[in-house]
Write a protein that holds these residues in place. Structure first.
Motif, mmCIF file in Angstrom:
data_model
loop_
_atom_site.group_PDB
_atom_site.id
_atom_site.type_symbol
_atom_site.label_atom_id
_atom_site.label_comp_id
_atom_site.label_asym_id
_atom_site.label_seq_id
_atom_site.Cartn_x
_atom_site.Cartn_y
_atom_site.Cartn_z
ATOM 1 N N LYS A 12 -10.221 -5.484 -6.875
ATOM 2 C CA LYS A 12 -9.074 -4.948 -6.145
ATOM 3 C C LYS A 12 -9.534 -4.182 -4.910
ATOM 4 O O LYS A 12 -10.700 -3.795 -4.788
ATOM 5 N N MET A 13 -8.600 -3.966 -4.011
ATOM 6 C CA MET A 13 -8.869 -3.195 -2.813
ATOM 7 C C MET A 13 -9.420 -1.824 -3.199
ATOM 8 O O MET A 13 -8.924 -1.193 -4.130
ATOM 9 N N ALA A 14 -10.487 -1.397 -2.516
ATOM 10 C CA ALA A 14 -11.132 -0.087 -2.717
ATOM 11 C C ALA A 14 -11.842 0.037 -4.062
ATOM 12 O O ALA A 14 -12.132 1.137 -4.512
ATOM 13 N N PRO A 112 -9.765 0.114 -12.611
ATOM 14 C CA PRO A 112 -8.335 0.372 -12.789
ATOM 15 C C PRO A 112 -7.667 0.772 -11.468
ATOM 16 O O PRO A 112 -8.320 1.292 -10.550
ATOM 17 N N ASP A 113 -6.361 0.541 -11.388
ATOM 18 C CA ASP A 113 -5.599 0.860 -10.180
ATOM 19 C C ASP A 113 -5.755 2.312 -9.755
ATOM 20 O O ASP A 113 -5.900 2.592 -8.560
ATOM 21 N N ASP A 114 -5.719 3.244 -10.705
ATOM 22 C CA ASP A 114 -5.770 4.665 -10.322
ATOM 23 C C ASP A 114 -7.091 5.002 -9.637
ATOM 24 O O ASP A 114 -7.116 5.766 -8.661
ATOM 25 N N ARG A 118 -7.379 6.205 -5.724
ATOM 26 C CA ARG A 118 -8.085 7.454 -5.400
ATOM 27 C C ARG A 118 -9.157 7.189 -4.340
ATOM 28 O O ARG A 118 -9.287 7.935 -3.367
ATOM 29 N N GLN A 119 -9.908 6.116 -4.507
ATOM 30 C CA GLN A 119 -10.933 5.768 -3.526
ATOM 31 C C GLN A 119 -10.317 5.384 -2.189
ATOM 32 O O GLN A 119 -10.866 5.687 -1.127
ATOM 33 N N LEU A 120 -9.160 4.753 -2.219
ATOM 34 C CA LEU A 120 -8.449 4.393 -0.995
ATOM 35 C C LEU A 120 -8.034 5.653 -0.232
ATOM 36 O O LEU A 120 -8.207 5.740 0.989
ATOM 37 N N PRO A 132 -5.212 2.936 11.570
ATOM 38 C CA PRO A 132 -4.473 2.306 10.467
ATOM 39 C C PRO A 132 -5.227 2.453 9.151
ATOM 40 O O PRO A 132 -6.445 2.424 9.123
ATOM 41 N N TRP A 133 -4.474 2.632 8.099
ATOM 42 C CA TRP A 133 -5.073 2.680 6.769
ATOM 43 C C TRP A 133 -4.063 2.116 5.781
ATOM 44 O O TRP A 133 -2.875 2.020 6.063
ATOM 45 N N THR A 134 -4.533 1.734 4.625
ATOM 46 C CA THR A 134 -3.688 1.091 3.622
ATOM 47 C C THR A 134 -3.020 2.137 2.754
ATOM 48 O O THR A 134 -3.682 3.002 2.190
ATOM 49 N N THR A 135 -1.710 2.044 2.643
ATOM 50 C CA THR A 135 -0.948 2.959 1.798
ATOM 51 C C THR A 135 -0.982 2.474 0.353
ATOM 52 O O THR A 135 -1.362 1.327 0.074
ATOM 53 N N GLU A 136 -0.546 3.331 -0.563
ATOM 54 C CA GLU A 136 -0.472 2.921 -1.969
ATOM 55 C C GLU A 136 0.532 1.794 -2.153
ATOM 56 O O GLU A 136 0.321 0.905 -2.981
ATOM 57 N N ALA A 137 1.622 1.814 -1.379
ATOM 58 C CA ALA A 137 2.611 0.738 -1.484
ATOM 59 C C ALA A 137 1.996 -0.590 -1.048
ATOM 60 O O ALA A 137 2.234 -1.631 -1.669
ATOM 61 N N GLU A 138 1.191 -0.565 0.010
ATOM 62 C CA GLU A 138 0.515 -1.787 0.451
ATOM 63 C C GLU A 138 -0.510 -2.230 -0.590
ATOM 64 O O GLU A 138 -0.665 -3.426 -0.842
ATOM 65 N N PHE A 139 -1.216 -1.261 -1.182
ATOM 66 C CA PHE A 139 -2.158 -1.581 -2.262
ATOM 67 C C PHE A 139 -1.422 -2.330 -3.378
ATOM 68 O O PHE A 139 -1.891 -3.372 -3.851
ATOM 69 N N ASP A 140 -0.271 -1.795 -3.789
ATOM 70 C CA ASP A 140 0.495 -2.425 -4.869
ATOM 71 C C ASP A 140 0.940 -3.839 -4.489
ATOM 72 O O ASP A 140 0.878 -4.761 -5.311
ATOM 73 N N ALA A 141 1.385 -4.017 -3.229
ATOM 74 C CA ALA A 141 1.847 -5.332 -2.779
ATOM 75 C C ALA A 141 0.709 -6.343 -2.778
ATOM 76 O O ALA A 141 0.878 -7.485 -3.211
ATOM 77 N N ILE A 142 -0.463 -5.920 -2.329
ATOM 78 C CA ILE A 142 -1.612 -6.823 -2.272
ATOM 79 C C ILE A 142 -2.166 -7.086 -3.675
ATOM 80 O O ILE A 142 -2.517 -8.210 -4.020
ATOM 81 N N THR A 143 -2.210 -6.044 -4.495
ATOM 82 C CA THR A 143 -2.755 -6.181 -5.847
ATOM 83 C C THR A 143 -1.891 -7.086 -6.724
ATOM 84 O O THR A 143 -2.387 -7.666 -7.692
#
Length: 163
Positions: A12-14, A112-114, A118-120, A132-143
């Motif tokens: 996953k991302m990060a 895990p996602d959490d 946190r690393q993101l 620009p940086w990735t938000t948690e909402a974007e993380f969820d959409a990509i994941t």
């Protein structure tokens, strides 16, 4: 001389894929190609959505594939810091190592996602104002698209579990 092997990563991302890719390149004296670096240079300001990413990353993969195969065919190990996070993405890596007739290792970072979120957040703290940086909402959409490797895919998987 190092054995020609294609190293690629799933996670996953990060999760730590870029960090691991640098470690693998150093350990195996391999050529390291980083998708994010190429995309930033070739498509500055063009990747604003998931469809933009898919379009640009597909063009990049198509352009680099013959060069990656040539490096492998000449006996050089290659680490691709490109996502192998879906079955369709992993199909590209399979084509590369099968056509070059070399070994491969798929390094799966199971985090895990959490931990990833946190690393993101930590990663984004070091960015300059307005970057620009990735938000948690974007993380969820990509994941939502993420597919861990399955045994039936037949890859040599090296699993890295993160608590």
């Amino acid at each position: 001389m190092a054995q020609p092997t294609l190293f690629f990563l799933c996670g996953k991302m990060a999760a730590g894929k870029s960090t691991l890719s640098r470690e693998l390149a150093t350990r195996h004296d391999a050529v390291l190609l980083v998708q994010d670096d190429w995309l930033e240079k070739l498509f500055p300001g063009e990747i604003l959505s998931i469809p933009d990413f898919v379009r640009c990353s597909t063009r990049l993969r198509d352009a680099l594939a013959p060069h990656v195969r040539a490096l492998l065919s000449r006996g050089l190990p290659v680490v691709l810091d490109f996502p192998a996070n879906t079955r369709s993405q992993r199909a590209w890596f399979r084509e590369l190592f099968e056509q070059a007739d070399v070994a491969h290792e798929l390094h799966f970072i199971d985090a895990p996602d959490d931990l990833c979120k946190r690393q993101l957040r930590q990663r984004s703290q070091g960015l300059p104002e307005g970057a620009p940086w990735t938000t948690e909402a974007e993380f969820d959409a990509i994941t939502a698209y993420f597919q861990p490797p399955d045994d039936d895919e037949g890859f040599v998987v090296i699993r890295h579990s993160r608590p």
